[in-house]
Design a protein around this motif. Structure first.
Motif, PDB file in Angstrom:
ATOM      1  N   THR A  23       0.826  -1.199   0.000  1.00 17.57           N
ATOM      2  CA  THR A  23       0.000   0.000   0.000  1.00 17.57           C
ATOM      3  C   THR A  23       0.863   1.253   0.000  1.00 17.57           C
ATOM      4  N   TYR A  24       1.953   1.234   0.754  1.00 12.71           N
ATOM      5  CA  TYR A  24       2.875   2.378   0.751  1.00 12.71           C
ATOM      6  C   TYR A  24       3.446   2.593  -0.642  1.00 12.71           C
ATOM      7  N   TYR A  25       3.820   1.516  -1.305  1.00 12.17           N
ATOM      8  CA  TYR A  25       4.339   1.627  -2.667  1.00 12.17           C
ATOM      9  C   TYR A  25       3.278   2.183  -3.611  1.00 12.17           C
ATOM     10  N   ALA A  26       2.049   1.719  -3.489  1.00 12.61           N
ATOM     11  CA  ALA A  26       0.977   2.202  -4.356  1.00 12.61           C
ATOM     12  C   ALA A  26       0.682   3.678  -4.126  1.00 12.61           C
ATOM     13  N   LEU A  27       0.849   4.151  -2.897  1.00 13.47           N
ATOM     14  CA  LEU A  27       0.588   5.557  -2.607  1.00 13.47           C
ATOM     15  C   LEU A  27       1.721   6.474  -3.042  1.00 13.47           C
ATOM     16  N   THR A  28       2.953   5.982  -3.041  1.00 16.36           N
ATOM     17  CA  THR A  28       4.085   6.892  -3.225  1.00 16.36           C
ATOM     18  C   THR A  28       4.884   6.679  -4.498  1.00 16.36           C
ATOM     19  N   ALA A  29       4.657   5.616  -5.243  1.00 18.61           N
ATOM     20  CA  ALA A  29       5.471   5.344  -6.430  1.00 18.61           C
ATOM     21  C   ALA A  29       5.183   6.367  -7.530  1.00 18.61           C
ATOM     22  N   PHE A  39       6.616  11.218   2.529  1.00 19.31           N
ATOM     23  CA  PHE A  39       5.637  11.120   3.607  1.00 19.31           C
ATOM     24  C   PHE A  39       4.591  12.196   3.402  1.00 19.31           C
ATOM     25  N   SER A  40       3.344  11.762   3.363  1.00 12.94           N
ATOM     26  CA  SER A  40       2.221  12.671   3.224  1.00 12.94           C
ATOM     27  C   SER A  40       1.161  12.247   4.239  1.00 12.94           C
ATOM     28  N   LEU A  41       0.069  12.962   4.265  1.00 14.34           N
ATOM     29  CA  LEU A  41      -0.981  12.651   5.231  1.00 14.34           C
ATOM     30  C   LEU A  41      -1.526  11.223   5.080  1.00 14.34           C
ATOM     31  N   PRO A  42      -1.815  10.743   3.859  1.00 14.37           N
ATOM     32  CA  PRO A  42      -2.278   9.349   3.760  1.00 14.37           C
ATOM     33  C   PRO A  42      -1.237   8.332   4.216  1.00 14.37           C
ATOM     34  N   TYR A  44       1.126   8.873   6.560  1.00 13.31           N
ATOM     35  CA  TYR A  44       1.151   8.929   8.022  1.00 13.31           C
ATOM     36  C   TYR A  44      -0.036   8.173   8.608  1.00 13.31           C
ATOM     37  N   TRP A  45      -1.211   8.317   7.981  1.00 12.42           N
ATOM     38  CA  TRP A  45      -2.389   7.614   8.460  1.00 12.42           C
ATOM     39  C   TRP A  45      -2.201   6.107   8.323  1.00 12.42           C
ATOM     40  N   LEU A  46      -1.661   5.666   7.198  1.00 15.15           N
ATOM     41  CA  LEU A  46      -1.431   4.244   6.958  1.00 15.15           C
ATOM     42  C   LEU A  46      -0.467   3.655   7.980  1.00 15.15           C
ATOM     43  N   ILE A  47       0.637   4.327   8.198  1.00 13.30           N
ATOM     44  CA  ILE A  47       1.644   3.817   9.128  1.00 13.30           C
ATOM     45  C   ILE A  47       1.119   3.821  10.556  1.00 13.30           C
ATOM     46  N   SER A  48       0.441   4.894  10.952  1.00 17.19           N
ATOM     47  CA  SER A  48      -0.069   4.943  12.326  1.00 17.19           C
ATOM     48  C   SER A  48      -1.165   3.910  12.554  1.00 17.19           C
ATOM     49  N   SER A  49      -2.006   3.681  11.556  1.00 16.56           N
ATOM     50  CA  SER A  49      -3.045   2.670  11.751  1.00 16.56           C
ATOM     51  C   SER A  49      -2.444   1.275  11.835  1.00 16.56           C
ATOM     52  N   ASP A  50      -1.366   1.041  11.072  1.00 18.39           N
ATOM     53  CA  ASP A  50      -0.736  -0.272  11.117  1.00 18.39           C
ATOM     54  C   ASP A  50       0.026  -0.478  12.424  1.00 18.39           C
ATOM     55  N   LEU A  51       0.708   0.538  12.887  1.00 21.10           N
ATOM     56  CA  LEU A  51       1.530   0.375  14.087  1.00 21.10           C
ATOM     57  C   LEU A  51       0.749   0.521  15.383  1.00 21.10           C
ATOM     58  N   LEU A  52      -0.333   1.291  15.385  1.00 18.99           N
ATOM     59  CA  LEU A  52      -1.045   1.556  16.631  1.00 18.99           C
ATOM     60  C   LEU A  52      -2.403   0.847  16.722  1.00 18.99           C
ATOM     61  N   ALA A  53      -3.213   0.990  15.701  1.00 16.24           N
ATOM     62  CA  ALA A  53      -4.587   0.493  15.800  1.00 16.24           C
ATOM     63  C   ALA A  53      -4.706  -0.999  15.511  1.00 16.24           C
ATOM     64  N   TYR A  54      -4.045  -1.472  14.482  1.00 15.69           N
ATOM     65  CA  TYR A  54      -4.218  -2.872  14.076  1.00 15.69           C
ATOM     66  C   TYR A  54      -3.768  -3.875  15.139  1.00 15.69           C
ATOM     67  N   PRO A  55      -2.574  -3.734  15.730  1.00 19.41           N
ATOM     68  CA  PRO A  55      -2.177  -4.745  16.726  1.00 19.41           C
ATOM     69  C   PRO A  55      -3.077  -4.776  17.952  1.00 19.41           C
ATOM     70  N   GLY A  56      -3.639  -3.643  18.311  1.00 17.93           N
ATOM     71  CA  GLY A  56      -4.520  -3.625  19.473  1.00 17.93           C
ATOM     72  C   GLY A  56      -5.884  -4.206  19.191  1.00 17.93           C
ATOM     73  N   SER A  57      -6.355  -4.044  17.973  1.00 14.98           N
ATOM     74  CA  SER A  57      -7.701  -4.515  17.665  1.00 14.98           C
ATOM     75  C   SER A  57      -7.723  -5.958  17.168  1.00 14.98           C
ATOM     76  N   SER A  58      -6.671  -6.413  16.546  1.00 13.26           N
ATOM     77  CA  SER A  58      -6.679  -7.761  15.972  1.00 13.26           C
ATOM     78  C   SER A  58      -6.793  -8.863  17.033  1.00 13.26           C
ATOM     79  N   PRO A  59      -5.941  -8.878  18.060  1.00 18.93           N
ATOM     80  CA  PRO A  59      -6.117  -9.920  19.080  1.00 18.93           C
ATOM     81  C   PRO A  59      -7.362  -9.715  19.931  1.00 18.93           C
ATOM     82  N   GLY A  60      -7.830  -8.478  20.030  1.00 17.59           N
ATOM     83  CA  GLY A  60      -9.007  -8.197  20.852  1.00 17.59           C
ATOM     84  C   GLY A  60     -10.305  -8.617  20.199  1.00 17.59           C
TER      85      GLY A  60
END
Length: 70
Positions: A23-29, A39-42, A44-60
Motif C-alpha cells: 500500500t505504501y508503494y501504491a501511494l508513493t510510487a 511522507f504525506s498525510l495518507p 502517516y495515516w497508513l503507518i499509524s493505523s498499522d503500528l497503533l490500531a491494528y495490533p490492538g484490535s486484531s487480538p481483541g
C-alpha cells in the motif's frame, strides 16, 4: 499470559507488514514505477493505523480476523 499476548500482537503485525509495504508503494510510487520515499498525510495515516490500531484490535476481536468464507 502477557507473553502470549505479545506474541499475538507481533504475529498480527508481521502478517500485516506485506500489505503495508504494498500500500505504501501504491501511494508513493512515481508513474514510471520508481520507488520514492515520501511522507504525506495518507502515508502517516497508513503507518499509524498499522503500528497503533491494528495490533490492538486484531487480538481483541478475533472474529474480525477470520473470514466466514469456506
Amino acid at each position: 499470559m502477557m507473553k502470549d499476548k505479545a506474541i499475538n500482537i507481533l504475529t498480527a503485525e508481521l502478517s500485516a507488514l506485506p500489505v503495508l509495504i504494498m500500500t505504501y508503494y501504491a501511494l508513493t510510487a512515481k508513474p514510471t514505477g520508481q520507488w520514492q520515499l515520501t511522507f504525506s498525510l495518507p502515508v502517516y495515516w497508513l503507518i499509524s493505523s498499522d503500528l497503533l490500531a491494528y495490533p490492538g484490535s486484531s487480538p481483541g476481536f478475533p472474529a474480525c480476523a477470520t473470514t466466514p468464507l469456506k
